[in-house]
Design a protein around this motif. Structure first.
Motif, PDB file in Angstrom:
ATOM      1  N   ALA A  16       0.821  -1.221   0.000  1.00 55.82           N
ATOM      2  CA  ALA A  16       0.000   0.000   0.000  1.00 55.82           C
ATOM      3  C   ALA A  16       0.853   1.268   0.000  1.00 55.82           C
ATOM      4  N   PHE A  17       2.170   1.125   0.114  1.00 52.99           N
ATOM      5  CA  PHE A  17       3.039   2.307   0.078  1.00 52.99           C
ATOM      6  C   PHE A  17       3.278   2.732  -1.364  1.00 52.99           C
ATOM      7  N   ARG A  18       3.338   4.040  -1.594  1.00 53.87           N
ATOM      8  CA  ARG A  18       3.398   4.586  -2.951  1.00 53.87           C
ATOM      9  C   ARG A  18       4.722   5.311  -3.241  1.00 53.87           C
ATOM     10  N   ASN A  19       5.713   5.126  -2.378  1.00 56.27           N
ATOM     11  CA  ASN A  19       6.991   5.817  -2.581  1.00 56.27           C
ATOM     12  C   ASN A  19       7.762   5.239  -3.761  1.00 56.27           C
ATOM     13  N   LEU A  20       8.664   6.063  -4.280  1.00 54.34           N
ATOM     14  CA  LEU A  20       9.589   5.632  -5.316  1.00 54.34           C
ATOM     15  C   LEU A  20      10.489   4.529  -4.777  1.00 54.34           C
ATOM     16  N   GLN A  21      10.863   3.621  -5.653  1.00 56.05           N
ATOM     17  CA  GLN A  21      11.827   2.588  -5.228  1.00 56.05           C
ATOM     18  C   GLN A  21      13.176   3.210  -4.869  1.00 56.05           C
ATOM     19  N   LEU A  22      13.498   4.349  -5.486  1.00 56.72           N
ATOM     20  CA  LEU A  22      14.786   4.996  -5.196  1.00 56.72           C
ATOM     21  C   LEU A  22      14.964   5.290  -3.703  1.00 56.72           C
ATOM     22  N   VAL A  23      13.936   5.883  -3.086  1.00 56.28           N
ATOM     23  CA  VAL A  23      14.115   6.347  -1.705  1.00 56.28           C
ATOM     24  C   VAL A  23      14.180   5.203  -0.693  1.00 56.28           C
ATOM     25  N   GLU A  24      13.685   4.036  -1.065  1.00 62.79           N
ATOM     26  CA  GLU A  24      13.718   2.911  -0.125  1.00 62.79           C
ATOM     27  C   GLU A  24      15.041   2.144  -0.200  1.00 62.79           C
ATOM     28  N   GLN A  25      15.901   2.480  -1.142  1.00 63.56           N
ATOM     29  CA  GLN A  25      17.163   1.746  -1.283  1.00 63.56           C
ATOM     30  C   GLN A  25      17.997   1.877  -0.001  1.00 63.56           C
ATOM     31  N   PRO A  26      18.607   0.783   0.432  1.00 59.93           N
ATOM     32  CA  PRO A  26      19.409   0.836   1.663  1.00 59.93           C
ATOM     33  C   PRO A  26      20.519   1.881   1.558  1.00 59.93           C
ATOM     34  N   ASN A  27      20.966   2.374   2.719  1.00 60.77           N
ATOM     35  CA  ASN A  27      21.953   3.455   2.750  1.00 60.77           C
ATOM     36  C   ASN A  27      23.262   3.094   2.059  1.00 60.77           C
ATOM     37  N   GLY A  28      23.686   1.829   2.184  1.00 57.98           N
ATOM     38  CA  GLY A  28      24.987   1.456   1.634  1.00 57.98           C
ATOM     39  C   GLY A  28      26.084   2.281   2.287  1.00 57.98           C
ATOM     40  N   ASP A  29      27.136   2.592   1.542  1.00 55.79           N
ATOM     41  CA  ASP A  29      28.183   3.440   2.107  1.00 55.79           C
ATOM     42  C   ASP A  29      27.782   4.906   1.922  1.00 55.79           C
ATOM     43  N   PHE A  30      28.644   5.802   2.375  1.00 61.69           N
ATOM     44  CA  PHE A  30      28.293   7.226   2.324  1.00 61.69           C
ATOM     45  C   PHE A  30      28.061   7.673   0.877  1.00 61.69           C
ATOM     46  N   ALA A  31      28.807   7.117  -0.074  1.00 58.19           N
ATOM     47  CA  ALA A  31      28.642   7.487  -1.477  1.00 58.19           C
ATOM     48  C   ALA A  31      27.257   7.091  -1.996  1.00 58.19           C
TER      49      ALA A  31
END
Lengths: 239, 346
Positions: free
Chosen positions: A72-87
Motif C-alpha cells: 500500500a506504500f506509494r513511494n519511489l523505489q529509489l528512496v527505499e534503497q538501503p543506505n549502503g556506504d556514504f557514497a
C-alpha cells in the motif's frame, strides 16, 4: 487501510519523504564526521516534516505510516534503497533532491493543493540539493577511492531514476520538462565531479517504475517491519 | 672572547630564570585575583598548566558524552511509535551532535584539537559519562533518559554556566537551554505512557526502575572519594560538590515521579524533616567502578560503534581534504562542507 483516489498524490509525495527520512535516520551515530551527523539528521527532519503534512492531507499520519503494509506504500523505489556506504547515500540524495527541488518549484508556482507546502519545502530541498551536490563534488573529485565509490553508487542507483518522472494522478507538473531539467542538472554536477553519467537503462519493468503502484524492492519490507513493530504491538495506544 | 661570552650567557640564564619565576608569580596573582573576583578566564589569558589540563579533560569528557550519548537514543529512531515522537527524537539526537561540536570547539581554545580528543576517546584514554553504557531496551527508556539522565545533566551543568573558563561557561548556556527542552519532552513522553494502557504504564515504570540508580551515579563518586573536586572548586570550575548536586537532583525528582504516577526504586527514600531534604539509599559503588573500568553492559558496544563509524568514514574525510587542497581558491561554502579534515585545519 483503504485510501481514496484523491489521496494518490499526497501519499506518493508523503511516502517518498517518509521513507527517505527513515533511511537517513538510520545514519544517526554512524556518520563519517560530526558535521554530517547534524546535516543528515537535519535533512531527515525536514523530510519527516514534509511527510507529516502530506500524510495528514490524506488521513491520519500515524495510521498511514504505521498500519499500511508494503503493497500500500506509494513511494519511489529509489528512496527505499538501503543506505549502503556514504557514497550510496549521497548518490541517492543527489538524484532525489534534484528531482524534489524541481518538483516543489513547479508545485509552488501553481495554485494546486500542494502549493503552500511546496512553497515552504522548496527552501529546504534547495539546501538538501546543495548538500548532495557539495558531497558529490568532494567524493567524485577527491581521492581515487572516493571517485571509484561515488562512480559505483551513481551507477547502481541509476536504474531507479526514471520512475520520478512518471505521471502521478493529482500531481500537476510537466513531467517531460522535469525529466529534461533533471538530466541537465545531474549531468552538470557529475561532470564537475569528474564522474560520467551512467549509461545503463533508467527504468525496467522488473526493477523500477513500480513503487508508485505499491510494488517495492526486497529490503523495503524489512524496513517497514522495524518502523512499524512497536506501534503495531500496542493496537489503539497513543504515544 | 669565548670566556666572556660564556660568563655573559651564564649570568643571562640565571637572570632569565629569576625573571621567569617572578613573571609566573605575577601571572598567578592576576589569575587568582580574576578567579576570586568571578571574572572569566579567556583563551589568551595566562592560566596554570593544571587548570588548563583539568579543563581539557573535563570538557573533552563532556563532548565525548554527547557523542556517545547519541547511540542509546538513536537506537530507537527507526522504531519510534509515532511520527511526532520520531521527529522529537531525531531533533534531540541532532542537538547532541551539535553540543558535541560546541564542546570540542571550547576544548580547542585550550590548545588541543578535535582529532586528538577523538583519538583519545577511541583509544580509551579519555572517558565519557558512565550512564551511556546502559542499554535502551524499550521505548520508555527514551523517556527515562530525557527525564532522569538529562535532568541529572542539567543539575550538573547549570552551575557550569558560571564556570570560571569563559568558552566553557558560554557553551553551557547554549547547551542547558536545549537540554531543558529535552528533559521536558522526556517527562512528557513518560507521562503519556504512564497514563496510557496498562502495558505502557508498566513499560514506563520498568524504565525508571532501570535508569534511576545509574542517573544518581552521574554525579560522580561521593565527596570523600572525589579526587579532582577540591581543586576544581577552588578554581571555580565546579561550584558544588558531587553529593550536594546529587541531593538536589533527588529532591527535584521525588515530586516529579509522584506527578508522573511512577515510583522510584529505593525503599529507603524518605523525606527528612530535620534536614529539609530526602534521605535515600546507598548507591552501588562497585557497579559504578566496574562501568567506569569498561565492564558495564554496553561499554564495548558503544566504543566499537564509535570507532567503526570513524574508521569507515576515513575515506570520506580524506576525500574532502584532497578536494579542498585541489580547490584552495574555492568558496567558503566548499571549505565548510569539507568539515573535519586535516587539510582545512590551520
Amino acid at each position: 487501510m483503504t485510501t481514496t483516489v484523491n489521496n494518490t498524490a499526497a501519499l506518493a509525495l508523503g511516502d517518498d519523504a517518509l521513507v527517505l527520512s527513515h533511511r537517513l535516520g538510520e545514519w544517526a551515530g554512524h556518520a563519517p564526521v560530526l558535521e554530517e551527523e547534524v546535516a543528515l539528521a537535519n535533512i531527515a527532519l525536514d523530510l519527516l516534516g514534509q511527510a507529516r503534512v502530506l500524510l495528514s492531507l490524506a488521513g491520519d499520519e500515524d495510521e498511514l505510516a504505521y498500519l499500511r503494509e508494503e503493497r500500500a506504500f506509494r513511494n519511489l523505489q529509489l528512496v527505499e534503497q538501503p543506505n549502503g556506504d556514504f557514497a550510496h547515500t549521497i548518490a541517492r540524495q543527489l538524484y532525489f533532491s534534484t528531482y524534489q527541488r524541481l518538483l516543489y518549484a513547479q508545485l509552488a508556482a501553481g495554485d494546486g493543493e500542494f502549493a503552500p507546502l511546496a512553497a515552504k519545502a522548496v527552501k529546504e530541498v534547495a539546501y538538501h540539493q546543495d548538500h548532495a551536490e557539495q558531497w558529490t563534488l568532494r567524493l567524485g573529485d577527491g581521492t581515487d577511492v572516493s571517485h571509484e565509490r561515488m562512480d559505483r553508487a551513481c551507477r547502481a542507483l541509476w536504474r531507479f531514476t526514471d520512475e520520478m518522472f512518471q505521471p502521478v494522478e493529482g500531481v500537476d507538473v510537466d513531467g517531460e520538462a522535469m525529466r529534461a531539467a533533471w538530466l541537465e542538472s545531474v549531468t552538470d554536477v557529475l561532470g564537475r565531479a569528474t564522474l560520467s553519467v551512467p549509461d545503463g537503462p533508467r527504468s525496467g519493468a522488473w526493477t523500477a517504475g513500480a513503487g508508485r503502484q505499491g510494488v517495492h524492492t526486497e529490503s523495503f519490507g524489512r524496513m517497514l517491519a522495524e518502523m512499524q513493530h512497536l506501534h503495531r504491538s500496542h493496537p489503539g495506544a497513543s504515544w | 672572547m669565548a670566556t666572556a661570552a660564556a660568563h655573559h650567557t651564564a649570568r643571562t640564564q640565571a637572570d632569565e630564570a629569576a625573571e621567569e619565576a617572578a613573571r609566573t608569580a605575577a601571572y598567578e596573582a592576576v589569575f587568582d585575583a580574576a578567579v576570586a573576583a568571578d571574572d572569566r578566564i579567556e583563551p589568551r589569558d595566562w592560566m596554570p598548566d593544571a587548570y588548563r589540563s583539568t579543563l581539557v579533560r573535563q570538557i573533552a569528557q563532556h563532548a565525548h558524552s554527547e557523542i556517545i550519548g547519541m547511540q542509546p537514543e538513536a537506537n530507537w529512531i527507526t522504531r519510534a511509535p509515532s511520527l511526532r515522537r520520531k521527529a522529537i527524537l531525531m531533533a534531540k539526537v541532532q542537538d547532541e551532535a551539535g553540543h558535541g561540536l560546541y564542546l570540542y570547539s571550547a576544548a580547542e581554545t585550550l590548545g588541543t584539537s578535535r582529532e586528538e580528543l577523538l583519538d583519545k576517546l577511541h583509544s580509551g584514554r579519555q572517558k565519557y559519562s558512565s550512564i551511556f553504557n546502559y542499554p535502551t531496551l524499550t521505548w520508555a527508556d527514551v523517556g527515562a533518559i530525557g527525564w532522569l539522565v538529562d535532568g541529572a545533566a542539567i543539575t550538573n551543568q547549570v552551575p557550569l554556566c558560571r564556570c570560571s573558563y569563559g568558552p566553557y561557561a558560554r557553551a553551557m548556556v547554549r547547551v542547558c537551554k536545549e537540554e531543558s527542552f529535552h528533559q521536558r519532552q522526556g517527562y512528557e513522553l513518560l507521562l503519556a505512557l504512564s497514563r496510557g494502557t496498562a502495558e505502557q504504564h508498566a513499560m514506563a515504570q520498568d524504565a525508571v526502575d532501570r535508569w534511576w540508580w545509574p542517573s544518581l551515579m552521574m554525579f560522580g563518586p561521593p565527596d570523600d572519594e572525589s579526587s579532582h573536586s577540591a581543586q576544581s572548586m577552588a578554581w571555580k570550575i565546579k561550584r558544588h560538590s558531587n553529593d550536594e548536586l546529587r541531593q538536589r537532583f533527588v529532591d527535584i525528582c521525588v515530586p516529579q515521579a509522584a506527578s508522573l504516577g511512577l515510583t522510584l526504586p529505593d525503599p529507603d527514600l524518605v523525606w527528612n524533616e530535620e534536614r529539609g531534604q530526602h534521605d535515600f539509599g546507598a548507591i552501588d559503588w562497585t557497579e559504578f567502578r566496574e562501568v567506569l573500568k569498561g565492564n558495564g553492559p554496553c561499554n564495548e558496544q558503544r566504543i566499537s560503534q564509535r570507532r567503526t563509524a570513524h574508521e569507515e568514514g576515513a575515506w570520506v574525510r580524506e576525500a574532502a581534504g584532497v578536494y579542498a587542497k585541489k580547490h584552495t581558491s574555492g568558496t567558503g561554502g566548499a571549505a565548510s562542507a569539507a568539515g573535519e579534515t586535516g587539510a582545512t585545519r590551520a
